[in-house]
Design a protein around this motif. Structure first.
Motif, PDB file in Angstrom:
ATOM      1  N   LYS A 128      26.999  41.531  35.744  1.00  0.00           N
ATOM      2  CA  LYS A 128      27.559  42.094  34.519  1.00  0.00           C
ATOM      3  C   LYS A 128      29.077  42.279  34.548  1.00  0.00           C
ATOM      4  CE  LYS A 128      23.494  44.729  32.978  1.00  0.00           C
ATOM      5  NZ  LYS A 128      23.020  46.075  32.575  1.00  0.00           N
ATOM      6  N   GLU A 129      29.693  42.119  35.715  1.00  0.00           N
ATOM      7  CA  GLU A 129      31.132  42.360  35.795  1.00  0.00           C
ATOM      8  C   GLU A 129      31.823  41.249  36.594  1.00  0.00           C
ATOM      9  OE1 GLU A 129      31.982  46.197  37.367  1.00  0.00           O
ATOM     10  OE2 GLU A 129      31.068  47.275  35.687  1.00  0.00           O
ATOM     11  N   VAL A 130      33.007  40.858  36.114  1.00  0.00           N
ATOM     12  CA  VAL A 130      33.856  39.894  36.813  1.00  0.00           C
ATOM     13  C   VAL A 130      35.249  40.492  36.906  1.00  0.00           C
ATOM     14  CG1 VAL A 130      34.837  37.578  36.803  1.00  0.00           C
ATOM     15  CG2 VAL A 130      32.537  37.945  35.905  1.00  0.00           C
ATOM     16  N   THR A 131      35.783  40.521  38.104  1.00  0.00           N
ATOM     17  CA  THR A 131      37.124  41.050  38.316  1.00  0.00           C
ATOM     18  C   THR A 131      38.071  39.891  38.628  1.00  0.00           C
ATOM     19  OG1 THR A 131      36.265  43.165  39.139  1.00  0.00           O
ATOM     20  CG2 THR A 131      38.549  42.616  39.677  1.00  0.00           C
ATOM     21  N   TRP A 132      39.099  39.786  37.813  1.00  0.00           N
ATOM     22  CA  TRP A 132      40.111  38.743  38.003  1.00  0.00           C
ATOM     23  C   TRP A 132      41.381  39.368  38.569  1.00  0.00           C
ATOM     24  CZ3 TRP A 132      39.528  33.526  37.129  1.00  0.00           C
ATOM     25  CH2 TRP A 132      38.443  33.110  36.350  1.00  0.00           C
ATOM     26  N   LYS A 133      41.863  38.808  39.667  1.00  0.00           N
ATOM     27  CA  LYS A 133      43.158  39.198  40.198  1.00  0.00           C
ATOM     28  C   LYS A 133      44.194  38.193  39.702  1.00  0.00           C
ATOM     29  CE  LYS A 133      41.144  41.268  44.340  1.00  0.00           C
ATOM     30  NZ  LYS A 133      41.023  41.214  45.822  1.00  0.00           N
ATOM     31  N   VAL A 179      42.665  47.138  35.210  1.00  0.00           N
ATOM     32  CA  VAL A 179      42.510  47.926  36.437  1.00  0.00           C
ATOM     33  C   VAL A 179      43.889  48.357  36.924  1.00  0.00           C
ATOM     34  CG1 VAL A 179      41.664  47.901  38.814  1.00  0.00           C
ATOM     35  CG2 VAL A 179      40.389  46.695  37.024  1.00  0.00           C
ATOM     36  N   ASN A 180      44.795  47.386  36.979  1.00  0.00           N
ATOM     37  CA  ASN A 180      46.207  47.642  37.248  1.00  0.00           C
ATOM     38  C   ASN A 180      46.989  46.474  36.661  1.00  0.00           C
ATOM     39  OD1 ASN A 180      46.284  45.492  39.263  1.00  0.00           O
ATOM     40  ND2 ASN A 180      45.256  46.928  40.651  1.00  0.00           N
ATOM     41  N   ASP A 181      48.292  46.432  36.894  1.00  0.00           N
ATOM     42  CA  ASP A 181      49.114  45.397  36.254  1.00  0.00           C
ATOM     43  C   ASP A 181      48.681  43.986  36.604  1.00  0.00           C
ATOM     44  OD1 ASP A 181      50.629  47.151  34.843  1.00  0.00           O
ATOM     45  OD2 ASP A 181      52.379  47.083  36.160  1.00  0.00           O
ATOM     46  N   LEU A 182      48.007  43.806  37.735  1.00  0.00           N
ATOM     47  CA  LEU A 182      47.629  42.463  38.175  1.00  0.00           C
ATOM     48  C   LEU A 182      46.121  42.312  38.361  1.00  0.00           C
ATOM     49  CD1 LEU A 182      50.499  41.663  40.720  1.00  0.00           C
ATOM     50  CD2 LEU A 182      50.229  40.792  38.391  1.00  0.00           C
ATOM     51  N   THR A 183      45.349  43.144  37.699  1.00  0.00           N
ATOM     52  CA  THR A 183      43.886  43.055  37.822  1.00  0.00           C
ATOM     53  C   THR A 183      43.225  43.438  36.497  1.00  0.00           C
ATOM     54  OG1 THR A 183      44.104  43.790  40.125  1.00  0.00           O
ATOM     55  CG2 THR A 183      41.876  43.705  39.211  1.00  0.00           C
ATOM     56  N   VAL A 184      42.258  42.622  36.076  1.00  0.00           N
ATOM     57  CA  VAL A 184      41.465  42.962  34.890  1.00  0.00           C
ATOM     58  C   VAL A 184      39.989  42.816  35.227  1.00  0.00           C
ATOM     59  CG1 VAL A 184      43.216  42.270  33.223  1.00  0.00           C
ATOM     60  CG2 VAL A 184      41.513  40.605  33.968  1.00  0.00           C
ATOM     61  N   LYS A 185      39.181  43.572  34.511  1.00  0.00           N
ATOM     62  CA  LYS A 185      37.728  43.508  34.707  1.00  0.00           C
ATOM     63  C   LYS A 185      37.087  43.109  33.384  1.00  0.00           C
ATOM     64  CE  LYS A 185      35.760  46.603  37.249  1.00  0.00           C
ATOM     65  NZ  LYS A 185      35.192  47.905  37.725  1.00  0.00           N
ATOM     66  N   VAL A 186      36.242  42.067  33.435  1.00  0.00           N
ATOM     67  CA  VAL A 186      35.480  41.623  32.275  1.00  0.00           C
ATOM     68  C   VAL A 186      34.071  42.181  32.402  1.00  0.00           C
ATOM     69  CG1 VAL A 186      34.623  39.644  30.970  1.00  0.00           C
ATOM     70  CG2 VAL A 186      36.851  39.518  32.101  1.00  0.00           C
ATOM     71  N   ILE A 187      33.620  42.887  31.383  1.00  0.00           N
ATOM     72  CA  ILE A 187      32.310  43.544  31.430  1.00  0.00           C
ATOM     73  C   ILE A 187      31.405  42.926  30.369  1.00  0.00           C
ATOM     74  CG2 ILE A 187      31.078  45.738  31.239  1.00  0.00           C
ATOM     75  CD1 ILE A 187      33.806  47.098  31.930  1.00  0.00           C
TER      76      ILE A 187
END
Length: 595
Positions: A128-133, A179-187
């Motif tokens: 259910k979740e993907v974290t992109w750096k 998440v922070n300036d260089l990380t997003v989470k797709v839910i």
């Protein structure tokens, strides 16, 4: 091969006891295509084998001009409005996604620092979740930093119904968090087996928040950056004349070392596929020509000139015909071909069945397309795991006549069949292109022998594939009885490709005719199977559900597949280019160079 056997083989690859090549061969032997075998490895933390172009230059620049021909001229440069491939190719020069697809179906990071996997913590166990750096130190062309805020904004922009984005189907049912300036989470709302859709490939290009924030929603078409892009790509925008020419210059701050090689870029639009092929293969005036829908014998003769070479790659693209079950000649609430209407005769399944029997697919392949396409009855053909084994095609004029006789359609004095005063007379539309006009003629002649009259309409390609909402001749309007074109499969998974067959994607006035379902046809069973496939984690069950969606539309004869298309381009003999059948031609244009 059972799932546990695949798991055992993956474990052996991770241990180093089995090579990637051997794994791919074993997977292929049981029908698991290379793109999906590679995805299985990536999902389980095995690094991708990079099939991108090996880059030789040791510094950026110095390559002079790169000249590209798109004989269907671009008309806009916002990738989220780009319903035509030509606009997607042009946009991708300036805007970039988090990752793209190489010719083997591998996911290659672009604005992302790495491809998410279970091993690096990017993929959650529940699906259910993907974290992109994100890659650090990336700049927009105006010098502003690229950050997670731009990624989150792109989701908000595309997901907003008022924006009426062509890509909205990839974003409307997800949530994206910074998440922070260089990380997003797709839910995702449900377990999602194919997570590499939002922010990936053609639909994934990231927009700069500082240029588009005030144009989200109803004002989306007013943004100056729709025609004057500020992106992160290898070339910076210099000039654009819609329907004619696009130019760019090397981005000195590009985020990949020693790229791009060329100093300037020119994308010339207009003309036709034959003249585009000639300009590369014979005269050498241009370096690259896209989408050479040209008779194969003509291309073979041109290749003898020695200035260029043909590049043909496997893809999931399909040349097909739509039979319109709505009424294109009656206007309701400001639009024709409205779902509130019913076609006088093509709403009859028997008529559609007869027309399908009047298509000589084998002759179209043999005498027109050659290397450019393989006759098929299935909308999805690649990867093979997702191709229906049930769908078959047949060319049988006698059988078509019998079906129409039994359905009560009688020949009039003019030889045209009719029933209840409604004649089987149709306008059959496509773009101006020699193979397509010849295909039209083949089908018209067969239809005449069955008492069906076709009026052939040909529209300039740059108009037919335009994203102009005011033009009645664009293919998404479907203001005719039947039309023919190629639609591109944008990734080595057919889920997004098949959203052309769901009810919530129907093209209409409300979404500015950018909904993916151009046919307007819908079926509750197809909707149900599609939604189930979106959350089915078992790969075999998921494949079966997607095959069912395909079969429902093909068996209803609303969609008439003709040819599984090979992507054919021409390149100068000294041009090192990166041609992928799973992404747009410009997906890795930063790495092109002259040998």
């Amino acid at each position: 091969m059972k799932d546990q056997d695949l798991g055992h083989l993956i474990a052996r690859v991770k241990e180093g006891a089995l090579s990637r090549r051997s794994f791919l061969k074993k997977a292929a032997a049981v029908g698991v295509a290379a793109p999906f075998a590679n995805q299985l490895l990536a999902f389980n933390g095995v690094a991708m084998a990079n099939a991108t172009l090996p880059y030789k230059p040791t510094k950026a620049g110095g390559g002079g001009p790169l000249k590209v021909l798109l004989w269907q001229a671009p008309t806009l440069l916002n990738p989220h409005f780009a319903s035509g491939t030509k606009d997607q190719i042009a946009s991708r020069v300036f805007f970039e996604p988090l990752a793209g697809w190489d010719k083997e179906g591998n996911l290659i990071p672009c604005l992302a620092a790495e491809v998410p996997s279970k091993a690096n913590g990017g993929l959650s166990a529940d699906g259910k979740e993907v974290t992109w750096k994100l890659k650090p130190n990336v700049k927009w062309h105006d010098g502003k930093p690229f950050t997670a805020d731009d990624v989150v904004f792109t989701w908000e922009y595309a997901a907003d119904p008022a924006t009426a984005a062509y890509t909205t189907g990839s974003y409307k049912d997800i949530k994206v968090e910074k998440v922070n300036d260089l990380t997003v989470k797709v839910i995702f709302k449900e377990p999602t087996p194919f997570w590499a859709d939002p922010f990936v490939g053609t639909v994934g290009q990231i927009l700069p928040k500082h240029h588009f924030a005030e144009y989200k929603g109803a004002k989306s078409r007013e943004a100056p950056a729709n025609l004057k892009p500020v992106g992160t790509g290898p070339y910076k925008f210099t000039e654009f004349k819609p329907g004619d020419i696009l130019t760019g210059e090397r981005n000195p701050d590009y985020h990949i070392a020693n790229q791009p090689h060329f100093d300037t870029l020119e994308i010339k639009g207009g003309g036709d596929a034959v003249s585009a092929a000639r300009a590369v293969l014979q005269t050498g005036e241009y370096d690259y020509a896209w989408n050479l829908q040209v008779e194969d014998e003509v291309l073979k003769r041109m290749e003898t000139g020695g200035r260029g070479k043909i590049s043909a790659v496997v893809s999931g693209d399909i040349e097909f015909i739509i039979l319109n079950t709505t009424d294109p000649w009656t206007e309701v609430d400001g639009e024709r071909s409205s779902v509130k209407t019913k076609h006088p005769t093509l709403s009859d399944p028997k008529v559609r069945e007869a027309i399908n029997l009047l298509i000589d697919r084998d002759s179209i392949q043999k005498f027109i397309y050659g290397r450019g396409g393989i006759a098929t009855a299935s909308f999805v053909n690649q990867p093979a795991k997702f191709k229906s084994t049930k769908l078959k095609y047949e060319f049988n004029i006698d059988k078509a006549n019998k079906i129409l006789d039994e359905a009560g359609y009688k020949r009039g004095s003019d030889g045209i069949r009719e029933k209840d005063g409604k004649k089987l007379k149709y306008v059959y539309q496509t773009s101006i292109n020699a193979p397509r006009q010849k295909t039209q003629q083949i089908i018209k002649q067969a239809c005449q022998r069955a008492g069906i009259d076709l009026e052939l309409k040909s529209v300039t390609a740059s108009v037919f594939f335009s994203s102009d909402v005011a033009n009645p001749d664009t293919y998404t309007k479907l203001y005719v009885d039947m039309e023919m074109y190629t639609t591109t499969q944008p990734q080595p998974d057919p889920e997004r490709f098949l959203n052309q067959f769901v009810s919530w994607e129907i093209a209409n006035k409300e979404n500015k005719w950018l909904g993916r379902n151009v046919s307007r046809y819908s079926d509750p069973a197809a909707d149900e199977a599609y939604r189930a496939a979106q959350k089915e984690l078992d790969p075999d069950k998921r494949a079966a559900l997607l095959i069912k969606v395909n079969e429902i539309f093909c068996e209803a004869h609303v969609i008439l597949p003709l040819l599984s298309r090979t992507r054919v381009a021409a390149a100068a003999t000294n041009l090192m280019h990166d041609h992928s059948g799973w992404d747009v031609d410009s997906w890795n244009i930063a790495a092109w160079y002259r040998a």
